[in-house]
Design an enzyme around this catalytic site. Sequence first.
Site, mmCIF file in Angstrom:
data_model
loop_
_atom_site.group_PDB
_atom_site.id
_atom_site.type_symbol
_atom_site.label_atom_id
_atom_site.label_comp_id
_atom_site.label_asym_id
_atom_site.label_seq_id
_atom_site.Cartn_x
_atom_site.Cartn_y
_atom_site.Cartn_z
ATOM 1 N N GLU A 242 10.676 -44.261 -15.879
ATOM 2 C CA GLU A 242 12.038 -45.786 -16.203
ATOM 3 C C GLU A 242 11.017 -46.746 -15.422
ATOM 4 O OE1 GLU A 242 14.074 -47.993 -14.370
ATOM 5 O OE2 GLU A 242 15.369 -47.066 -13.734
ATOM 6 N N CYS A 276 16.327 -52.344 -11.827
ATOM 7 C CA CYS A 276 15.514 -52.258 -12.877
ATOM 8 C C CYS A 276 16.474 -52.775 -13.692
ATOM 9 C CB CYS A 276 15.223 -51.826 -13.318
ATOM 10 S SG CYS A 276 13.606 -50.077 -11.592
#
Length: 468
Positions: A242, A276
């Site tokens: 990720e 993120c």
Amino acid sequence: MSTYQDLLAAVTDPSGREILDPATGEVVGSVHESTVAELDDAVAAARAAQPEWAGLGHAKRSEYLHRAADAVEANAEALAELLSREQGKPIKNGPNAAFEVGACAVWLRANADFPLEPEVLVDDESGRAELHYVPLGVVGAIGPWNWPMMITVWQVAASLRMGNTVVVKPSEYTPLSVLGLIHVLNQVLPADVLHVVPGGGEVGKALSEHDGVDKIMFTGSTKTGQAIMRSAADGLARLTLELGGNDAGVVLPDVDPQAIAGDLFWGAFINTGQTCAALKRLYVHEDVYDSVCEALVGVAQQMPMGNGREEQNVLGPLQNKQQYDIVAGLVEDAKQGGGRVLIGGDPEPDQPGYFYPTTLVADLPDDNPLVAQEQFGPALPIIKYSDVEDAIRMANGLDVGLGASVWGSDPDAAMAVAQRLEAGTVWINKHGAVDPRVPFGGIKSSGYGLEFGVEGLKSVAASKVISR
């Protein structure tokens, strides 16, 4: 139940490297820096413990995950204070330290309760074939500094549920938070099922290329993710990555600016923008551009920033000097490139801590560095567009694809745009809202593999077909 001082004493090594509070510069505690030999010992112990852990079966492992959630909740105040002091986020206000600790318990319980039955592929006169999911072995979990406890649990909970054992390598910036969390979890988990090995890049590299590790889970930058891929290649360890975001939001002309301003703000500035999947570039139709800018400024003016232990604050500092310098540099680029600063953009020179003010910059071209590069901090560029085709083109124009969002009053029109945005998750009239039941992962250079939900369980398991 531990007090903050009890928890800190349990994870601090007085002879170790000092960890500083990003809000004040004061010493929080000291962390032992593990060696590669200590990592080898942790992997060996985890591998030795794995068969017995796997042999307990799903029901028993789920019981342990619920006990782990109970332990997190019993120690929530101490964990939140440690997290706030080390990472910088406010303890209670907004979706911050207490929220993060609470999310750890939620994810543990959710992963404990997901059903995962064998899938019947064929069942007719030719025979029967079933698809089962079995443990991989040892999972290496490498986490970031922005949500250190929560993302560690994202990696650990699914892995443990599926019968793997786990070796965690926390970020060098926030090791105490993760050490505290795992100290709490290990009070109820069997011995050697979960290990933590704090250390620098050498330890992270050794974990990613270790021949005793069957899967690597990593959350962090694209550059580091690429290095992990190279390190893991020889051992053929499976990967879930990720990576970096730079999520786009597209505001359609039929919105009510005042109605969406609060959600837009928190989509961008959750955790002071250090997320993120935060909203990092906002494309707004010319018909509502000025109104959206004005509404966002109004919300930003009501959001105090400061030391996370002071009750009124909802935003904290950037976690480290390196990230502060990145944000400051990108805002300066925006100013030099003709950007109009609506609020912020001018930090106090002598203020202690890494506080960069909440900043909104309008009238930027799409190729300005503040738009084209992930800022990972409290600065949002706002770009005007006149044609939705241009907005979609700009939103898809970067080699990232973690999340995106569409904002509009017409559900069909918003869905039509959402279907064309290139991202692993597209939200409508919200941004960054993750759910333990809903798979999450990126495309392009934002990584690959899924976490959360039943698909997240499958990603930390090996598929096994049994035919008869």
